[in-house]
Design an enzyme around this catalytic site. Sequence first.
Site, mmCIF file in Angstrom:
data_model
loop_
_atom_site.group_PDB
_atom_site.id
_atom_site.type_symbol
_atom_site.label_atom_id
_atom_site.label_comp_id
_atom_site.label_asym_id
_atom_site.label_seq_id
_atom_site.Cartn_x
_atom_site.Cartn_y
_atom_site.Cartn_z
ATOM 1 N N LYS A 126 3.725 26.051 13.244
ATOM 2 C CA LYS A 126 4.502 27.215 13.681
ATOM 3 C C LYS A 126 4.404 28.337 12.647
ATOM 4 O O LYS A 126 4.079 29.482 12.969
ATOM 5 C CB LYS A 126 5.973 26.835 13.878
ATOM 6 C CG LYS A 126 6.807 27.987 14.376
ATOM 7 C CD LYS A 126 8.280 27.746 14.249
ATOM 8 C CE LYS A 126 8.771 28.168 12.877
ATOM 9 N NZ LYS A 126 10.218 28.226 12.750
ATOM 10 N N ASP A 145 7.640 27.762 18.677
ATOM 11 C CA ASP A 145 8.846 27.226 18.044
ATOM 12 C C ASP A 145 9.690 26.558 19.132
ATOM 13 O O ASP A 145 9.204 26.345 20.244
ATOM 14 C CB ASP A 145 9.625 28.339 17.323
ATOM 15 C CG ASP A 145 10.328 29.241 18.327
ATOM 16 O OD1 ASP A 145 9.941 29.241 19.514
ATOM 17 O OD2 ASP A 145 11.287 29.920 17.936
#
Length: 221
Positions: A126, A145
């Site tokens: 991420k 995310d």
Amino acid sequence: MVIDPVPVLKKIGHAIRSMEEPAVEKIAEETHDDPFRVLIATLLSAQTKDAVTAEASARLFKVAHTPKTMAALPVSRIEKLIYPVSFYRNKARHAKQACRQILDDFGGVVPDTMDELLTLAGVGRKTANLVLILSHASKSNICVDTHVHRISNRLGWVTTRTPDETEHALYKVVPKRWWPDVNLYLVTWGQNVCKPVYPRCRACVVSSLCPRRGVTKESRA
Ligand code: SF4
């Protein structure tokens, strides 16, 4: 059947223009996309509310905003500066260690490849994807995310159990032109409309395009 993401992305992209941007995007804009501050702010942002991330990042960057100055801070000082972000002890340790690695292994410059970014302490896909998108203008990455993971599943674009699975599935269903936008659009949507608990489906501009997979309770607003 996979629902076509493009009409949804177009509508959300239009709707979020009046909404506040996520904290890390704002930091990127304010720092001319400085990869170091984007990296550290993204590390701090995990499982932390945006307002807390923004304030903690501002306190930390006021004292140190380069790998060299941050690596020189004791972990205990970083902890105090970033408190109350979640897992602040781990994040302080990782931030200092990542600074040390950037200095020792990359000549003081935040690397610009996925493989190199993943060698840094505390950096997962991420964070690496967001640094590549926001600071290195990558058009070849999707940053996933918890918001992107949750909403992509609710929308029926993917059927996945983890953010990493979602990232790989999204490359197959979202046309490439939209890859850099997915994070900004869905994070903003997740913070304002498609919330984790009680999503605001009645106020949602894509409700007619959304099968609401897994949604059991909606907001009455
Ligand atoms: S209709 Fe509901 S579940 Fe679907 S995107 Fe909108 S808020 Fe989320």
